[in-house]
Every structure is written in structure tokens, then in C-alpha cells.
Motif scaffolding. Structure first.
Motif, PDB file in Angstrom:
ATOM      1  N   ALA A   1     -16.852  -1.578   4.831  1.00 52.31           N
ATOM      2  CA  ALA A   1     -16.376  -0.411   4.079  1.00 52.31           C
ATOM      3  C   ALA A   1     -14.852  -0.390   4.124  1.00 52.31           C
ATOM      4  CB  ALA A   1     -16.952   0.858   4.679  1.00 52.31           C
ATOM      5  N   GLY A   2     -14.241  -0.130   2.970  1.00 56.55           N
ATOM      6  CA  GLY A   2     -12.786  -0.043   2.904  1.00 56.55           C
ATOM      7  C   GLY A   2     -12.089  -1.390   2.821  1.00 56.55           C
ATOM      8  N   THR A   3     -12.837  -2.473   2.487  1.00 57.63           N
ATOM      9  CA  THR A   3     -12.176  -3.779   2.364  1.00 57.63           C
ATOM     10  C   THR A   3     -12.528  -4.448   1.041  1.00 57.63           C
ATOM     11  OG1 THR A   3     -13.929  -5.109   3.376  1.00 57.63           O
ATOM     12  CG2 THR A   3     -12.321  -4.125   4.863  1.00 57.63           C
TER      13      THR A   3
ATOM     14  N   ARG B   1      -8.592   2.511  -0.524  1.00 55.25           N
ATOM     15  CA  ARG B   1      -8.406   3.792   0.160  1.00 55.25           C
ATOM     16  C   ARG B   1      -9.420   4.767  -0.389  1.00 55.25           C
ATOM     17  NH1 ARG B   1      -2.281   4.076   0.245  1.00 55.25           N
ATOM     18  NH2 ARG B   1      -1.883   2.934   2.137  1.00 55.25           N
TER      19      ARG B   1
ATOM     20  N   GLY C   1      -5.140  -6.457  -3.144  1.00 54.39           N
ATOM     21  CA  GLY C   1      -4.819  -5.054  -2.924  1.00 54.39           C
ATOM     22  C   GLY C   1      -5.602  -4.467  -1.776  1.00 54.39           C
ATOM     23  N   PHE C   2      -5.730  -3.151  -1.769  1.00 56.11           N
ATOM     24  CA  PHE C   2      -6.390  -2.513  -0.636  1.00 56.11           C
ATOM     25  C   PHE C   2      -7.180  -1.304  -1.091  1.00 56.11           C
ATOM     26  CE2 PHE C   2      -2.009  -1.306  -1.082  1.00 56.11           C
ATOM     27  CZ  PHE C   2      -2.005   0.077  -0.985  1.00 56.11           C
TER      28      PHE C   2
ATOM     29  N   LEU D   1      -1.798  -4.263  -5.187  1.00 59.66           N
ATOM     30  CA  LEU D   1      -0.705  -4.498  -4.246  1.00 59.66           C
ATOM     31  C   LEU D   1       0.663  -4.482  -4.925  1.00 59.66           C
ATOM     32  CD1 LEU D   1      -0.166  -5.276  -1.300  1.00 59.66           C
ATOM     33  CD2 LEU D   1      -0.282  -7.659  -1.992  1.00 59.66           C
TER      34      LEU D   1
END
Ligand code: FES
Lengths: 206, 227
Positions: B22-24, B65, B62-63, B72
Motif C-alpha cells: 500500500a502506498g507504493t 499519497r 513518482g509516489f 515526480l
């Protein structure tokens, strides 16, 4: 401790990262390595006849071998948090430290060819690095099956810190992380270490 | 040995579920198409075209959230429908709804994340039906999917299952365990195998499977290089 440093060299970043994660301060002397090649001028050749960075000075010591520098900085940490106490685990740590500093020097070379005009065959170097990352990914896959998320055991060690920059920076020479899922998860853990810092080319998003 | 061609579904496994926390996010490729696979913090998996509509940066760099993935390069943020919601350079701007990233149909089954390919096609068949499985590892090989299927059939102790429901997946019995292998074609000469076993499989069996994976990679890459 004085670090003769160039911000864009991953080997210098390795030392800065370790110092930061062990809460030690370094006095940085920034060397005009690119394009100035200052590390190859007479005063620097006196410190390191090999004409390379990083160089670490502390009192009477002058160190220029990457593993020697990293081990010294890790030992100056009062807690010695990245040096395993168990002798087998320490031996495994040294094994992977050698992998990071010796074998993976081809990654440093590939990046220097891609970014810093160094001579060399980036395609051949990239293929070598890919083979080495496979070895790392295979190993980390086995480690995680054992319930050990880091290269030498359950907790991060000096070798993990030394390995991280090579993996995090390989996109600079067009090697993606796609094929190394275990290493990708491991790198994420390293990013979450207290004191973690980045360098140009390593995004700071956490 | 005659080769029974596994019917190819348009559902392709793109990662093991457990490797996309989760979150990746992570990048991958199916038949040359670059895909970002990511999981929002609520746990839902997504597979999208790996390209930011702004300047083409890979979204996999990117990332994540919350339920947004952020590029990115200039920080444009996209919600789970692929629609751009926020442009940092113009925080006051109501972002036009037309800025979006193309999405693949996405499903999770058998411990793997599946994408419906190629991009832009409507789903003709339901996602693969597989029992709950536990991912062991994904292994990437410089060999064609055909070469791998061939080798699997010749070197396995039991013939490959030919259940049509297991499209792009093969089942084999190895180490007395039913092993499910999801096959992802990356390009003509590259593929990924996503290996899964029944939940609760003993660690020693999984370790033996890791040896098997590395041996298989050596074998097929050797054959491919000699071909
Ligand atoms: S390229 Fe993605 S925000 Fe600019």
C-alpha cells in the motif's frame, strides 16, 4: 572527520549517508571534481595518489579506500549500530560490503560514463550491473523468506547503507528497477531509516 | 513432446500482490507497453499507462499519497480515476477534467495483480478465477514466453494444467506442491514469471522453489542464447 567531497559522486554520498544515519557530523571540503578534476591536481595527489574521491581525514588518518572509510565512520558511531555484534552476521556484512564497494564499482563507472563524460562503454557496463542487481535481488528474496529484510540479518547494517546508492541511482544510466522487486522493497526500508538523506538523482518524497 | 498451447487471455499478470505494498508504485512492461502498477493507501491496486500527460515523465518514478499518485517531475497529482486533481504550479486552478491518464482494467487473483491488455480495449472476459495463493517471487528472464512454456513442459515432473480459466498462467506440481506461474510477456525476448503457492506452504518448500526459479532462469536463458 573531514570528507573531501563531491556532491554528485555516489561514493561520497555513501559516506555522507552513513554519517547522517549515525548522527555524526562531517566537515565537508567540496572538491571541484567535475569539470575541474581537482582531485587529480598535485595537492590532492599528495592526499590520494590514486586521484580519486572520497578521501576521509581524521586526526593522523588519511583514508581513500571506500570500504575502509565506511568501516571507520561506522566504528566512530558510539552505538556502532550498523556493525553486527554476532561474528557470523558481521562476516556476512563484510561480504556484502565487498559486493557494494568492489563488484558494484561498475555501477559507479556506468553512471560516470552516462552523466559525467567519463570514457567507457555504458551498454556493457549496464549489462554487468544488471547481473549484479539480479544477485542482490535473489539474495534479498531469500532473506525475506527467512524473515530477514536486510542483506546480513534482521536489522540494517553498514553493507545495506553502502549498497543503497548504487541501486537508487541506476536510472541515471537507464537501468530501471522493474526487474528487482525484492530490492525495490528493501530500498524503501532504507529510505525510512532515521537520518536518511538524499543526493541529486535520488528523489526526496517521503 | 507435443506442446499444448495455453489459450491466451487478455488478462496479464503484472506483479505479485505482496510486492506492491500500500502506498507504493512500480513500473513494468507488457508487450512493449509501459505500465505503472500502484496501490493506494486504502489497498486497491491500479495499473495505468506509465506516462504523465504533462511532459511524459514515467508515473512509476513518482509516489503515492493517500489515493493519489503524484508525478515526480512537476508534482501533478492524479486520483484513482486517473484524473488530474492538482497542479502545484497553479494551486488555485480548477484542473480541467480532460487531463487524465489511461487505465487498464485491473484485478487481483491468485496472489497476483492482473491488467487487461492492450490499453483501451473493453474487457471481453472476466478476470482470472484462481484460489487464494501466496506469492513466492517474480523472476525475470531474457527469454520468450514460448521458450519458457516449452521448457516448463519438458522439465516439470507433471504436465502443465490446461484449464482455460488459467489463461496466462500454468500450474505445475513441484516439490509435491501445486505451483501457479503467471506468465507476463515483456517483449519478444523477455518475460516475467510470477510464482505463487497455496497459503501456508512450508518455508522449506518455498526455499526449494527459489532454487528451482534460479535454475529455470539459467536453463531458459542458456537455450535462448544458443538459439
Ligand atoms: S511531467 Fe508529470 S508533472 Fe510534469
Amino acid at each position: 572527520m573531514i570528507l573531501h567531497n563531491y556532491d554528485l559522486y555516489e561514493d561520497c554520498y555513501r559516506v555522507r549517508l552513513l554519517a547522517s544515519c549515525t548522527e555524526q557530523s562531517l566537515e565537508l571540503i567540496n572538491v571541484n571534481a567535475f569539470p575541474g578534476a581537482e582531485e587529480k591536481t598535485a595537492p590532492y595527489l599528495k592526499l590520494n595518489p590514486l586521484g580519486r574521491l572520497p578521501i576521509l581525514e581524521d586526526k593522523d588518518l588519511c583514508l581513500r579506500n571506500l570500504s575502509a572509510i565506511l568501516l571507520y565512520v561506522a566504528e566512530q558511531d558510539a552505538q556502532k549500530r550498523f556493525i553486527p555484534k554476532d561474528s557470523a552476521e558481521r562476516a556476512r556484512m563484510m561480504d556484502w560490503l565487498g559486493f557494494a564497494c568492489d563488484d558494484l564499482s561498475v555501477a559507479t563507472e556506468a553512471r560516470a560514463v552516462a552523466l559525467l563524460d567519463a570514457p567507457g562503454d555504458v551498454v556493457a557496463l549496464r549489462a554487468k550491473v544488471r547481473q549484479l542487481f539480479r544477485i542482490l535481488d535473489d539474495h534479498l528474496t531469500r532473506q525475506s523468506l527467512k524473515g530477514e529484510p536486510y542483506v546480513a540479518g534482521k536489522t540494517p547494517c553498514l553493507a545495506d547503507i553502502a549498497l543503497f546508492p548504487a541501486f537508487a541511482l541506476c536510472r541515471d544510466f537507464n537501468l530501471d528497477h522493474d526487474e528487482f522487486p525484492a530490492a525495490r522493497l528493501w530500498a524503501r526500508q532504507i529510505r525510512m531509516l532515521s537520518g536518511f538523506i538524499t543526493m541529486p538523482g535520488i528523489p526526496d518524497y517521503h | 513432446m507435443t506442446q499444448t498451447q495455453t489459450p491466451r487471455s487478455q488478462w496479464v499478470p503484472v506483479a505479485l500482490s505482496k510486492m506492491i505494498e500500500a502506498g507504493t508504485s512500480a513500473g513494468t512492461v507488457v508487450n512493449g507497453a509501459e505500465i505503472v502498477v500502484w496501490r493506494d493507501t486504502a489497498g486497491a491496486a491500479h495499473a495505468w499507462e506509465d506516462r504523465c500527460p504533462h511532459r511524459g515523465m514515467k508515473m512509476s518514478f513518482g509516489f503515492v499519497r493517500g489515493d493519489h499518485i503524484t508525478c515526480l517531475y512537476h508534482g501533478w497529482e492524479y486520483d484513482t480515476s486517473g484524473t488530474c486533481r492538482y497542479v502545484p504550479a497553479h494551486p488555485e486552478l480548477e484542473v480541467p477534467k480532460s487531463i487524465c491518464i489511461s487505465r487498464y482494467g485491473t484485478a487481483e487473483a491468485g496472489g497476483m495483480i492482473w491488467a487487461y491488455t492492450p490499453l483501451g480495449t473493453t474487457e471481453q472476459d472476466p478476470p482470472p478465477v484462481l484460489p487464494a495463493l501466496e506469492g513466492v517471487r517474480s523472476v525475470y528472464m531474457d527469454a520468450s514466453v514460448a521458450r519458457v512454456s516449452d521448457t516448463l513442459q519438458q522439465h516439470s515432473s507433471a504436465p502443465a494444467g490446461d484449464d482455460a480459466a488459467l489463461c496466462n498462467a500454468i500450474t505445475l506440481t513441484l516439490e509435491n506442491t501445486v505451483v501457479t506461474i503467471g506468465l507476463q510477456q515483456i517483449s519478444d525476448g523477455q518475460c516475467a514469471l510470477h510464482i505463487a503457492v497455496p497459503e501456508g506452504t512450508a518455508p522449506v518448500t518455498k526455499e526449494a522453489l527459489l532454487d528451482w526459479c534460479e535454475d529455470l532462469r539459467r536453463t531458459v536463458e542458456g537455450l535462448e542464447a544458443a538459439a
